[in-house]
Design a protein around this motif. Sequence first.
Motif, PDB file in Angstrom:
ATOM      1  N   ASN A   1     -22.669   4.131  50.798  1.00  0.00           N
ATOM      2  CA  ASN A   1     -24.030   4.025  51.306  1.00  0.00           C
ATOM      3  C   ASN A   1     -24.814   3.012  50.470  1.00  0.00           C
ATOM      4  OD1 ASN A   1     -25.739   5.631  49.120  1.00  0.00           O
ATOM      5  ND2 ASN A   1     -23.833   6.762  49.460  1.00  0.00           N
TER       6      ASN A   1
ATOM      7  N   ARG B   1     -21.242  10.022  47.183  1.00  0.00           N
ATOM      8  CA  ARG B   1     -21.123  10.301  48.611  1.00  0.00           C
ATOM      9  C   ARG B   1     -22.489  10.202  49.283  1.00  0.00           C
ATOM     10  NH1 ARG B   1     -16.197  12.724  49.945  1.00  0.00           N
ATOM     11  NH2 ARG B   1     -14.944  13.385  48.154  1.00  0.00           N
ATOM     12  N   PRO B   2     -22.521   9.950  50.594  1.00  0.00           N
ATOM     13  CA  PRO B   2     -21.373   9.876  51.493  1.00  0.00           C
ATOM     14  C   PRO B   2     -20.677   8.515  51.460  1.00  0.00           C
ATOM     15  CG  PRO B   2     -23.385   9.577  52.736  1.00  0.00           C
ATOM     16  CD  PRO B   2     -23.800   9.882  51.315  1.00  0.00           C
ATOM     17  N   TYR B   3     -19.366   8.547  51.607  1.00  0.00           N
ATOM     18  CA  TYR B   3     -18.586   7.327  51.764  1.00  0.00           C
ATOM     19  C   TYR B   3     -17.404   7.606  52.682  1.00  0.00           C
ATOM     20  CZ  TYR B   3     -15.987   9.432  47.797  1.00  0.00           C
ATOM     21  OH  TYR B   3     -15.305  10.281  46.970  1.00  0.00           O
ATOM     22  N   THR B   4     -16.808   6.531  53.164  1.00  0.00           N
ATOM     23  CA  THR B   4     -15.653   6.621  54.058  1.00  0.00           C
ATOM     24  C   THR B   4     -14.514   5.825  53.460  1.00  0.00           C
ATOM     25  OG1 THR B   4     -17.091   6.771  56.011  1.00  0.00           O
ATOM     26  CG2 THR B   4     -14.789   6.154  56.385  1.00  0.00           C
TER      27      THR B   4
END
Length: 216
Positions: free
Chosen positions: A157, A163-166
């Motif tokens: 982000n 987090r959040p991350y992908t």
Amino acid sequence: MDAELFPRSRTEIAPGAVHLPDWLDADRQRQLLEACRVWARPPAGLRTVRTPGGGTMTSRQVCLGWHWYPYGYARTVVDGDGSPVKPFPAWLADLGRDAVTEALGPDAAATAPYDIALINFYDADARMGMHRDSDEKSDAPVVSLSVGDTCVFRFGNTESRARPYTDVELRSGDLFVFGGASRLAYHGVPRVHAGTAPSELGLTGRLNVTLRVSGF
């Protein structure tokens, strides 16, 4: 892989952040690899990047157009051999424009020409911590091209490294573009899967070619 249970397809990871698998075909991957091998030679060749705190990055890097060092740009390798940075070729600028056009559309590609390349080489033990590409004056999308070993690319982000991350699997030939609302998102490489490069490349490790517009 040519045949997968779930074939990979274009994915928008976040607004303005798009993953295009297999964007570079085998010939273009080989051409980019051979160019990287030339750029990596001294002078102004592949180097270990040292941070102001005294640490070192585990990936090694060579720059084109403008030389990046923590945390700025110069026309010479100020933290290395002092040589002038290698020129940024016009064909690489064209590749960057084409990448943005396909990922985000022609309007997103209507910017000044790409004029910076950061080429990072990862061996099996190399990592890249979460960071933002924020040393440029332009907000043009960042273009990331992968050649060689597969890696885990962590896309986060814009507020923090947390987090959040992908986590996205980037394989040889993959394209990842991030701009717009995601231009200053934190991102990194927590893992490289050794021995996964296409055998025909003859490459041990991973090359990441990141293209940016300086705005200078």
